[in-house]
Design a protein around this motif. Sequence first.
Motif, PDB file in Angstrom:
ATOM      1  N   ALA A  75       0.812  -1.216   0.000  1.00 57.13           N
ATOM      2  CA  ALA A  75       0.000   0.000   0.000  1.00 57.13           C
ATOM      3  C   ALA A  75       0.842   1.260   0.000  1.00 57.13           C
ATOM      4  CB  ALA A  75      -0.929   0.015   1.214  1.00 57.13           C
ATOM      5  N   ASN A  76       0.634   2.109  -1.019  1.00 52.45           N
ATOM      6  CA  ASN A  76       1.320   3.394  -1.082  1.00 52.45           C
ATOM      7  C   ASN A  76       0.894   4.314   0.051  1.00 52.45           C
ATOM      8  OD1 ASN A  76       3.314   3.621  -3.061  1.00 52.45           O
ATOM      9  ND2 ASN A  76       1.813   3.880  -4.684  1.00 52.45           N
ATOM     10  N   ARG A  77      -0.362   4.187   0.497  1.00 53.12           N
ATOM     11  CA  ARG A  77      -0.831   5.084   1.555  1.00 53.12           C
ATOM     12  C   ARG A  77      -0.055   4.866   2.843  1.00 53.12           C
ATOM     13  NH1 ARG A  77      -6.869   2.961   3.332  1.00 53.12           N
ATOM     14  NH2 ARG A  77      -6.274   0.920   4.136  1.00 53.12           N
ATOM     15  N   ALA A  78       0.540   3.687   3.005  1.00 51.55           N
ATOM     16  CA  ALA A  78       1.393   3.439   4.166  1.00 51.55           C
ATOM     17  C   ALA A  78       2.857   3.725   3.860  1.00 51.55           C
ATOM     18  CB  ALA A  78       1.230   2.004   4.655  1.00 51.55           C
ATOM     19  N   ARG A  79       3.285   3.473   2.610  1.00 59.63           N
ATOM     20  CA  ARG A  79       4.698   3.657   2.258  1.00 59.63           C
ATOM     21  C   ARG A  79       5.184   5.065   2.566  1.00 59.63           C
ATOM     22  NH1 ARG A  79       6.916   6.239  -1.867  1.00 59.63           N
ATOM     23  NH2 ARG A  79       4.947   6.345  -3.032  1.00 59.63           N
ATOM     24  N   VAL A  80       4.398   6.069   2.166  1.00 60.75           N
ATOM     25  CA  VAL A  80       4.860   7.452   2.288  1.00 60.75           C
ATOM     26  C   VAL A  80       5.049   7.871   3.747  1.00 60.75           C
ATOM     27  CG1 VAL A  80       4.351   9.845   1.732  1.00 60.75           C
ATOM     28  CG2 VAL A  80       3.868   8.061   0.054  1.00 60.75           C
ATOM     29  N   PRO A  81       4.050   7.742   4.639  1.00 62.16           N
ATOM     30  CA  PRO A  81       4.284   8.156   6.023  1.00 62.16           C
ATOM     31  C   PRO A  81       5.301   7.292   6.758  1.00 62.16           C
ATOM     32  CG  PRO A  81       2.112   7.141   5.807  1.00 62.16           C
ATOM     33  CD  PRO A  81       2.643   7.345   4.423  1.00 62.16           C
ATOM     34  N   VAL A  82       5.380   6.006   6.413  1.00 60.14           N
ATOM     35  CA  VAL A  82       6.367   5.148   7.066  1.00 60.14           C
ATOM     36  C   VAL A  82       7.782   5.548   6.636  1.00 60.14           C
ATOM     37  CG1 VAL A  82       7.251   2.776   7.202  1.00 60.14           C
ATOM     38  CG2 VAL A  82       4.805   3.224   7.472  1.00 60.14           C
ATOM     39  N   ALA A  83       7.965   5.846   5.357  1.00 58.47           N
ATOM     40  CA  ALA A  83       9.277   6.301   4.892  1.00 58.47           C
ATOM     41  C   ALA A  83       9.659   7.620   5.550  1.00 58.47           C
ATOM     42  CB  ALA A  83       9.277   6.446   3.373  1.00 58.47           C
ATOM     43  N   ALA A  84       8.697   8.531   5.696  1.00 56.20           N
ATOM     44  CA  ALA A  84       8.977   9.807   6.348  1.00 56.20           C
ATOM     45  C   ALA A  84       9.378   9.596   7.802  1.00 56.20           C
ATOM     46  CB  ALA A  84       7.760  10.722   6.258  1.00 56.20           C
ATOM     47  N   ALA A  85       8.682   8.706   8.501  1.00 56.51           N
ATOM     48  CA  ALA A  85       9.027   8.423   9.898  1.00 56.51           C
ATOM     49  C   ALA A  85      10.410   7.793   9.994  1.00 56.51           C
ATOM     50  CB  ALA A  85       7.974   7.508  10.518  1.00 56.51           C
ATOM     51  N   ALA A  86      10.758   6.927   9.041  1.00 57.69           N
ATOM     52  CA  ALA A  86      12.087   6.316   9.041  1.00 57.69           C
ATOM     53  C   ALA A  86      13.166   7.374   8.817  1.00 57.69           C
ATOM     54  CB  ALA A  86      12.169   5.234   7.965  1.00 57.69           C
ATOM     55  N   LEU A  87      12.901   8.329   7.926  1.00 56.95           N
ATOM     56  CA  LEU A  87      13.871   9.398   7.702  1.00 56.95           C
ATOM     57  C   LEU A  87      14.031  10.263   8.951  1.00 56.95           C
ATOM     58  CD1 LEU A  87      12.928  10.360   4.043  1.00 56.95           C
ATOM     59  CD2 LEU A  87      15.148   9.503   4.816  1.00 56.95           C
ATOM     60  N   ALA A  88      12.939  10.502   9.664  1.00 59.47           N
ATOM     61  CA  ALA A  88      13.045  11.233  10.930  1.00 59.47           C
ATOM     62  C   ALA A  88      13.901  10.452  11.915  1.00 59.47           C
ATOM     63  CB  ALA A  88      11.656  11.496  11.500  1.00 59.47           C
TER      64      ALA A  88
END
Length: 338
Positions: free
Chosen positions: A283-296
């Motif tokens: 799911a792309n809807r999860a990919r984007v916020p999860v990637a952002a949290a990982a970058l944080a």
Amino acid sequence: MNSTSRAAAPLVREPRHAPVAHLIRGGVIEGVHYGSVVVLGADGTAAFQLGDAEAAFYPRSALKPLQAVAMARAGLPLEGELLSLAAASHSGEERHLAGARRILELAGLTEDDLRNVPDLPFDPAVRDTWVREGRPPSRLAQNCSGKHAAMLYTCGLNGWSLDDYLDPAHPLQQAVAQTVEELTGQPVAQVTVDGCGAPLFAVSLHGLARAAARITTAAAGTAEARVADAMREHAEMASGSGRDVAELMRVVPGLLAKDGFEGVQVAALPDGRAVAVKIADGANRARVPVAAAALARAGVDPALLTGFAGEPLLGGGEPVGCVRPADALSPAPLTACA
């Protein structure tokens, strides 16, 4: 691990994914996305892991920067926009099609020489325009056409056969496999065929993050640095207008980022900090916020990442919730959730 040492091949097994994102609606967890995340520090060690970063998986299009490095090492002379397009999952905009045509022209070839599958443009708005205009699917419009055009160009420069350039035993694909193993630091666990028809190599999520870090920390003038510079400087050629991966590269200084089908994301900073994400259900809807949290987690300023906190969940046309990274990944969410 230095650039010549190798781990064992990742095991082909059912990944031990963990909850990485929650669907929050009206204060209740309505759904859960499982997946895996790895965050590497600048020294190359795993600073954070969630789920299963060591099982074999297919990076899908997140492998394209590695494929582009292999081609650059084999003599591909492209730079700038065209080299970025060689590593692209493009949206099918006219500039992408023009770029792929230009690569083919440099190789003395045409669209008929491509062996990727015909398709409509990836971007929904561009695709809708094609349908309204009655334009059929084409190999040039398919999102991997830049990579395939560059593969043909590389083959021509080396005197390699063209008709079978997608065969895993072809010299080009052998060079790609060698580069994948070198940059990930591990043998390929399995080989299959990607959606576009090119060979696809199974590695671990940890190995993918390691490869991205090695690309962004490579010395100036190397094939790795050329690919990283081209993608960062021409982010919309590597993706498309309005795409989240291009926006990430614009707002985070020095970031190299690449997405892939089935919920894959990899990103790396110039000092070697890197993240890789796999969403189990794609799911792309999860990919984007999860990637952002990982970058944080990797130390990127959260203020730069608030635009990637995810799309709101709607009720009656109004926001009533969101897709939020699980607390194990991000105890302090980038934005509030209704």
